[in-house]
Scaffold this motif. Sequence first.
Motif, mmCIF file in Angstrom:
data_model
loop_
_atom_site.group_PDB
_atom_site.id
_atom_site.type_symbol
_atom_site.label_atom_id
_atom_site.label_comp_id
_atom_site.label_asym_id
_atom_site.label_seq_id
_atom_site.Cartn_x
_atom_site.Cartn_y
_atom_site.Cartn_z
ATOM 1 N N PHE A 1 21.291 22.735 29.831
ATOM 2 C CA PHE A 1 20.999 24.156 29.630
ATOM 3 C C PHE A 1 19.962 24.357 28.530
ATOM 4 C CE2 PHE A 1 25.021 25.424 31.828
ATOM 5 C CZ PHE A 1 24.445 26.332 32.700
ATOM 6 N N ILE A 2 20.066 23.592 27.457
ATOM 7 C CA ILE A 2 19.086 23.726 26.372
ATOM 8 C C ILE A 2 17.702 23.309 26.854
ATOM 9 C CG2 ILE A 2 18.401 22.850 24.104
ATOM 10 C CD1 ILE A 2 21.430 22.698 23.450
ATOM 11 N N LEU A 3 17.638 22.209 27.609
ATOM 12 C CA LEU A 3 16.339 21.777 28.135
ATOM 13 C C LEU A 3 15.760 22.793 29.122
ATOM 14 C CD1 LEU A 3 16.992 17.965 28.693
ATOM 15 C CD2 LEU A 3 15.405 18.986 27.054
ATOM 16 N N ALA A 4 16.627 23.441 29.902
ATOM 17 C CA ALA A 4 16.159 24.389 30.928
ATOM 18 C C ALA A 4 15.976 25.802 30.391
ATOM 19 C CB ALA A 4 17.153 24.409 32.091
ATOM 20 N N ARG A 5 16.386 26.050 29.156
ATOM 21 C CA ARG A 5 16.342 27.402 28.597
ATOM 22 C C ARG A 5 14.978 28.081 28.732
ATOM 23 N NH1 ARG A 5 18.784 28.004 22.896
ATOM 24 N NH2 ARG A 5 17.298 26.346 22.544
ATOM 25 N N PRO A 6 13.860 27.422 28.423
ATOM 26 C CA PRO A 6 12.580 28.116 28.572
ATOM 27 C C PRO A 6 12.306 28.560 30.016
ATOM 28 C CG PRO A 6 12.298 26.111 27.275
ATOM 29 C CD PRO A 6 13.689 26.103 27.819
ATOM 30 N N HIS A 7 12.703 27.747 30.971
ATOM 31 C CA HIS A 7 12.474 28.099 32.379
ATOM 32 C C HIS A 7 13.397 29.233 32.820
ATOM 33 C CE1 HIS A 7 9.863 24.652 32.723
ATOM 34 N NE2 HIS A 7 10.816 23.914 32.172
ATOM 35 N N ILE A 8 14.632 29.194 32.346
ATOM 36 C CA ILE A 8 15.571 30.270 32.686
ATOM 37 C C ILE A 8 15.113 31.581 32.060
ATOM 38 C CG2 ILE A 8 17.943 31.086 32.376
ATOM 39 C CD1 ILE A 8 18.794 28.093 32.506
ATOM 40 N N ASP B 1 13.825 43.183 31.825
ATOM 41 C CA ASP B 1 14.480 44.473 32.056
ATOM 42 C C ASP B 1 15.810 44.329 32.808
ATOM 43 O OD1 ASP B 1 13.328 43.664 34.411
ATOM 44 O OD2 ASP B 1 12.668 45.666 35.000
ATOM 45 N N SER B 2 16.258 43.105 33.058
ATOM 46 C CA SER B 2 17.538 42.926 33.734
ATOM 47 C C SER B 2 18.681 43.148 32.757
ATOM 48 C CB SER B 2 17.625 41.532 34.361
ATOM 49 O OG SER B 2 17.578 40.558 33.357
ATOM 50 N N MET B 3 19.904 43.225 33.292
ATOM 51 C CA MET B 3 21.075 43.504 32.449
ATOM 52 C C MET B 3 21.309 42.404 31.418
ATOM 53 S SD MET B 3 23.771 45.293 35.134
ATOM 54 C CE MET B 3 24.980 44.140 34.691
ATOM 55 N N VAL B 4 21.010 41.167 31.772
ATOM 56 C CA VAL B 4 21.215 40.036 30.872
ATOM 57 C C VAL B 4 19.880 39.341 30.667
ATOM 58 C CG1 VAL B 4 22.416 37.831 30.597
ATOM 59 C CG2 VAL B 4 23.571 39.722 31.714
ATOM 60 N N THR B 5 19.563 39.034 29.440
ATOM 61 C CA THR B 5 18.331 38.296 29.169
ATOM 62 C C THR B 5 18.543 36.824 29.510
ATOM 63 O OG1 THR B 5 18.940 37.781 26.893
ATOM 64 C CG2 THR B 5 17.771 39.863 27.268
ATOM 65 N N GLY B 6 17.464 36.107 29.647
ATOM 66 C CA GLY B 6 17.550 34.677 29.919
ATOM 67 C C GLY B 6 18.261 33.946 28.804
ATOM 68 N N LYS B 7 17.954 34.307 27.561
ATOM 69 C CA LYS B 7 18.602 33.681 26.408
ATOM 70 C C LYS B 7 20.095 33.987 26.400
ATOM 71 C CE LYS B 7 18.119 33.170 21.423
ATOM 72 N NZ LYS B 7 17.385 33.582 20.237
ATOM 73 N N GLY B 8 20.453 35.235 26.707
ATOM 74 C CA GLY B 8 21.867 35.618 26.768
ATOM 75 C C GLY B 8 22.602 34.867 27.864
ATOM 76 N N VAL C 1 21.855 31.906 29.107
ATOM 77 C CA VAL C 1 22.024 30.515 28.675
ATOM 78 C C VAL C 1 23.144 30.416 27.642
ATOM 79 C CG1 VAL C 1 20.920 28.598 27.460
ATOM 80 C CG2 VAL C 1 19.669 29.820 29.232
ATOM 81 N N ASN C 2 23.187 31.344 26.693
ATOM 82 C CA ASN C 2 24.223 31.310 25.660
ATOM 83 C C ASN C 2 25.623 31.501 26.245
ATOM 84 O OD1 ASN C 2 22.369 30.820 23.650
ATOM 85 N ND2 ASN C 2 22.155 32.975 23.096
ATOM 86 N N VAL C 3 25.751 32.390 27.224
ATOM 87 C CA VAL C 3 27.047 32.592 27.881
ATOM 88 C C VAL C 3 27.450 31.331 28.636
ATOM 89 C CG1 VAL C 3 28.210 33.856 29.752
ATOM 90 C CG2 VAL C 3 26.921 35.103 28.017
ATOM 91 N N CYS C 4 26.510 30.730 29.356
ATOM 92 C CA CYS C 4 26.810 29.504 30.100
ATOM 93 C C CYS C 4 27.229 28.374 29.166
ATOM 94 C CB CYS C 4 25.610 29.070 30.943
ATOM 95 S SG CYS C 4 25.288 30.145 32.339
ATOM 96 N N ILE C 5 26.514 28.203 28.073
ATOM 97 C CA ILE C 5 26.862 27.160 27.101
ATOM 98 C C ILE C 5 28.244 27.432 26.512
ATOM 99 C CG2 ILE C 5 26.286 26.247 24.812
ATOM 100 C CD1 ILE C 5 23.334 26.385 25.637
ATOM 101 N N SER C 6 28.524 28.689 26.192
ATOM 102 C CA SER C 6 29.837 29.037 25.635
ATOM 103 C C SER C 6 30.955 28.722 26.622
ATOM 104 C CB SER C 6 29.884 30.513 25.257
ATOM 105 O OG SER C 6 28.934 30.793 24.253
ATOM 106 N N LEU C 7 30.756 29.042 27.891
ATOM 107 C CA LEU C 7 31.759 28.741 28.916
ATOM 108 C C LEU C 7 31.967 27.239 29.071
ATOM 109 C CD1 LEU C 7 30.928 31.385 31.660
ATOM 110 C CD2 LEU C 7 32.978 31.268 30.231
ATOM 111 N N VAL C 8 30.880 26.485 29.058
ATOM 112 C CA VAL C 8 30.986 25.025 29.164
ATOM 113 C C VAL C 8 31.775 24.468 27.991
ATOM 114 C CG1 VAL C 8 29.666 22.872 29.043
ATOM 115 C CG2 VAL C 8 28.941 24.681 30.590
ATOM 116 N N VAL C 9 31.472 24.925 26.787
ATOM 117 C CA VAL C 9 32.181 24.445 25.595
ATOM 118 C C VAL C 9 33.658 24.825 25.673
ATOM 119 C CG1 VAL C 9 32.396 24.731 23.085
ATOM 120 C CG2 VAL C 9 30.142 24.378 24.121
ATOM 121 N N LEU C 10 33.962 26.049 26.080
ATOM 122 C CA LEU C 10 35.354 26.492 26.187
ATOM 123 C C LEU C 10 36.128 25.653 27.200
ATOM 124 C CD1 LEU C 10 37.585 28.539 25.452
ATOM 125 C CD2 LEU C 10 36.737 29.941 27.349
#
Length: 150
Positions: free
Chosen positions: A90-97, A104-111, A113-122
């Motif tokens: 996810f960190i490597l793909a973050r710039p592409h995501i 203008d979408s509901m969730v930013t690309g950075k957000g 990625v951060n949600v996905c990383i948080s779910l993986v860690v949990l």
Amino acid sequence: MKRVTRNKILIWVILLGLANFAIYTFFYWYFQGDARNGFICDGEYYLRGHFLRIREGIASAPVSRSVWIYSYIHSISIWPTIGSMLVSMFILARPHIMATIKSDSMVTGKGFVNVCISLVVLVTLVSTSVFVVNLCQALNASAAGNNFGM
């Protein structure tokens, strides 16, 4: 830390994770199962492998306590291995995501990625904890002379 150095570290995390998974798979095949699927009965330690022989799995011949513990610990190590590999990817793909998800979408690309990383860690922490608790229960039951996992 420079991006190039960080990316090299992340790639090494992925490669080491793949190596751990390959080693786990080899020993799962070699021993015809693992301790997480196995059991302890009358002081004997058994491994069991699902789908290697039949869908329900067949227990191995008794193995030594040290092989059983190694197998269980290696089963536990798979969770943090998968988690660290996914976080690295996810960190490597973050710039592409970030470039793909419109601003203008509901969730930013950075957000995202951060949600996905948080779910993986949990999920990684919970799964690893459950496996560790199960190992401790199995060893405690074995020390008390009870059968475990049958």
